[in-house]
Design a protein around this motif. Structure first.
Motif, PDB file in Angstrom:
ATOM      1  N   GLU A 138       0.824  -1.216   0.000  1.00 58.00           N
ATOM      2  CA  GLU A 138       0.000   0.000   0.000  1.00 58.00           C
ATOM      3  C   GLU A 138       0.860   1.269   0.000  1.00 58.00           C
ATOM      4  O   GLU A 138       0.373   2.353  -0.300  1.00 58.00           O
ATOM      5  CB  GLU A 138      -1.019   0.005   1.166  1.00 58.00           C
ATOM      6  N   ASP A 139       2.153   1.127   0.296  1.00 59.28           N
ATOM      7  CA  ASP A 139       3.047   2.301   0.282  1.00 59.28           C
ATOM      8  C   ASP A 139       3.852   2.403  -1.019  1.00 59.28           C
ATOM      9  O   ASP A 139       4.768   3.216  -1.128  1.00 59.28           O
ATOM     10  CB  ASP A 139       4.051   2.230   1.440  1.00 59.28           C
ATOM     11  N   LEU A 140       3.518   1.554  -1.993  1.00 57.29           N
ATOM     12  CA  LEU A 140       4.346   1.497  -3.206  1.00 57.29           C
ATOM     13  C   LEU A 140       4.426   2.854  -3.919  1.00 57.29           C
ATOM     14  O   LEU A 140       5.522   3.290  -4.294  1.00 57.29           O
ATOM     15  CB  LEU A 140       3.819   0.411  -4.155  1.00 57.29           C
ATOM     16  N   ASP A 141       3.295   3.485  -4.115  1.00 62.90           N
ATOM     17  CA  ASP A 141       3.316   4.755  -4.866  1.00 62.90           C
ATOM     18  C   ASP A 141       4.199   5.794  -4.188  1.00 62.90           C
ATOM     19  O   ASP A 141       4.985   6.486  -4.840  1.00 62.90           O
ATOM     20  CB  ASP A 141       1.895   5.288  -5.055  1.00 62.90           C
ATOM     21  N   ALA A 142       4.075   5.864  -2.868  1.00 68.94           N
ATOM     22  CA  ALA A 142       4.891   6.830  -2.123  1.00 68.94           C
ATOM     23  C   ALA A 142       6.376   6.475  -2.254  1.00 68.94           C
ATOM     24  O   ALA A 142       7.227   7.357  -2.443  1.00 68.94           O
ATOM     25  CB  ALA A 142       4.477   6.837  -0.655  1.00 68.94           C
TER      26      ALA A 142
ATOM     27  N   LEU B 165       7.812   4.861  -4.728  1.00 68.05           N
ATOM     28  CA  LEU B 165       8.262   5.163  -6.096  1.00 68.05           C
ATOM     29  C   LEU B 165       8.497   6.665  -6.247  1.00 68.05           C
ATOM     30  O   LEU B 165       9.467   7.093  -6.889  1.00 68.05           O
ATOM     31  CB  LEU B 165       7.240   4.664  -7.117  1.00 68.05           C
ATOM     32  N   ALA B 166       7.641   7.440  -5.628  1.00 69.57           N
ATOM     33  CA  ALA B 166       7.804   8.902  -5.703  1.00 69.57           C
ATOM     34  C   ALA B 166       9.125   9.318  -5.053  1.00 69.57           C
ATOM     35  O   ALA B 166       9.840  10.182  -5.562  1.00 69.57           O
ATOM     36  CB  ALA B 166       6.624   9.597  -5.024  1.00 69.57           C
TER      37      ALA B 166
ATOM     38  N   ARG C 158      13.334   2.284  -9.932  1.00 65.13           N
ATOM     39  CA  ARG C 158      11.874   2.316  -9.758  1.00 65.13           C
ATOM     40  C   ARG C 158      11.219   1.057 -10.333  1.00 65.13           C
ATOM     41  O   ARG C 158      10.333   0.464  -9.724  1.00 65.13           O
ATOM     42  CB  ARG C 158      11.276   3.547 -10.453  1.00 65.13           C
TER      43      ARG C 158
ATOM     44  N   ARG D   1       9.246  -1.736  -8.162  1.00 58.75           N
ATOM     45  CA  ARG D   1       7.834  -2.000  -8.465  1.00 58.75           C
ATOM     46  C   ARG D   1       7.610  -3.504  -8.684  1.00 58.75           C
ATOM     47  O   ARG D   1       6.640  -4.081  -8.205  1.00 58.75           O
ATOM     48  CB  ARG D   1       7.397  -1.207  -9.697  1.00 58.75           C
TER      49      ARG D   1
ATOM     50  N   THR E  44       5.225  -5.566  -5.997  1.00 57.12           N
ATOM     51  CA  THR E  44       3.967  -6.139  -6.517  1.00 57.12           C
ATOM     52  C   THR E  44       4.030  -7.662  -6.538  1.00 57.12           C
ATOM     53  O   THR E  44       3.026  -8.329  -6.322  1.00 57.12           O
ATOM     54  CB  THR E  44       3.630  -5.619  -7.940  1.00 57.12           C
TER      55      THR E  44
END
Ligand code: ADP
Ligand code: MG
Length: 391
Positions: A256-260, A262-263, A272, A276, A280
């Motif tokens: 659930e923290d993946l997007d943060a 990656l940012a 990145r 990812r 995943t």
């Protein structure tokens, strides 16, 4: 034990007696494996889910107490190789004998000085270099035989660790813990859900035949030569990602923290992509476990396909042959398919309804012929037993 494995044990014991002049103390078998899901996660402290193949390395072994180690493989032939247990030096042997000798070295290095030699003859039905872990089968069968003969009392996961150490340090190959654990610990009719951080494991019922499905292994019969260097680069890239994110391993990045996450990695596109995939993929393993445990086996198909896309596009370890298996099988009606093992060749797995096996097999074979690729070897993989004594 099936009739064919009893016959294999008999043949290996008979050849042992010809080579060494007396019957072996015993015969052991250890399987190759395919990984259902969880690829390139094992060196990121993540999750994997292999199951054992019916294909095994079978070793006839007698103990020796004079420091001599004699090795022979029916699949390599040639004369018996004679070594001394005191003379084993890491990375000094570029032959196949480094795998069994490495196990003896690792046992002794771990303090099991009672391992004072052995006569070993083995034969394996695990295809070598096909991504099905012929090397782990070889290590684990020797480790289990010596464990029994010298009364070491080691458990499966410990034999796996020592076998991995043999391959990492003695052979000099930086492999993770999955293959050896699968070979040592799998159970028939199950896949092994393994947490590679603490080695905790759970046997997940995986009996496809009972549900009218099949799992095919498609061995592409290719191994692209840059695979080892690329493997090392992926490992380094993952370590870099973990360091940049301030975690011990990528396993510590929650899905659930993946997007943060990656940012935070900014414009390092290479890292990145690796992050990812790993994050995943760990999540996919957990999803597959819960689907299998709730009896929703067919629903794992799309996760296999997603996993392949992630390995192809983000981790970039696929190759045209593996992509062709997956695309063709899915188009021909398979429930799911993905490359399995390290990549750059080796094998893919295909999950399919039993009734669709002939059509899917034919489609893959025809696609390979049309593409001008080597004819693939297709066989059904039934989740089988882990390492055991057979005689
Ligand atoms: P994989 O484990 O994917 O099959 P590896 O490159 O890790 O591929 O291991 C293959 C090597 O293991 C072979 O090159 C050989 O040295 C050794 N090996 C595998 N099977 C046998 C066998 N039956 N006899 C002797 N050596 C074997
Ligand atoms: Mg191997």
């Amino acid at each position: 034990m099936s009739e064919s494995s009893a016959a294999a044990a008999e043949a290996v014991a008979a050849r042992f007696e010809e080579l060494y002049g007396s019957a072996p103390d015993g015969v052991w078998a250890a399987p190759g494996r395919v990984n259902l899901i969880g690829e390139h996660t094992d060196y990121n402290d993540g999750f994997v889910m292999p199951f054992a193949l019916p294909h095994t390395a079978v070793a006839a072994v007698s103990r020796r107490d004079d420091g001599v180690l004699r090795l022979h493989s029916a699949d390599i032939g040639g004369p018996v190789v004679e070594l001394t247990v005191d003379g084993l030096v890491p990375e000094s042997d570029k032959r196949w004998t480094a795998y069994p000798a490495g196990v003896v070295w690792a046992l002794r290095e771990a303090g099991h000085a009672v391992v004072t030699g052995a006569d070993i003859h083995l034969a394996s039905t695990v295809p070598a270099g096909a991504g099905l872990s012929s090397s782990a089968a070889l290590e684990v069968v020797v480790a289990l035989a010596l464990n029994d003969l010298f009364g070491l009392g080691l458990r499966g996961w410990q034999l796996a660790r020592l076998s991995q150490r043999a391959e990492n340090v003695y052979v000099g190959a930086p492999v993770g813990i999955m293959d050896q654990t699968a070979s040592a610990c799998c159970e028939a009719g199950h896949a092994l859900f393994l947490d590679t951080r603490d080695l905790s494991q759970r046997q997940i019922p995986f009996d496809l035949a009972a549900e009218g499905m099949r799992l095919l292994v498609v061995d592409t019969q290719v191994k692209h030569s840059h695979s080892e260097g690329e493997y090392g680069k992926r490992r380094e890239g993952c370590e870099k990602g973990a360091a940049l994110l301030g975690v011990d391993a990528l396993r510590d990045v929650p899905h659930e923290d993946l997007d943060a996450a990656l940012a935070r990695l900014g414009d390092d596109e290479e890292v990145r992509r690796l992050v990812r995939h790993v994050v995943t993929e760990d999540h996919r393993v957990e999803q597959v476990v819960s689907l299998l445990e709730s009896g929703d086996t067919r629903a794992i198909g799309p996760l296999l396909i997603e996993g392949h896309a992630s390995l192809r596009d983000d981790f970039r370890v696929s190759c045209p042959e593996l992509d062709l298996v997956v695309d063709t099988a899915v188009t021909a009606g398979a429930l799911g398919a993905r490359m399995t093992g390290g990549g750059f060749g080796g094998s893919a797995i295909v999950l399919t309804e039993e009734a669709d096996v002939p059509a899917v097999t034919k489609a893959v074979e025809e696609a390979f012929a049309t593409a001008g690729f080597k004819t693939p070897r297709v066989f059904e993989a039934v989740p089988s037993a882990g390492a055991r004594r057979v005689r």
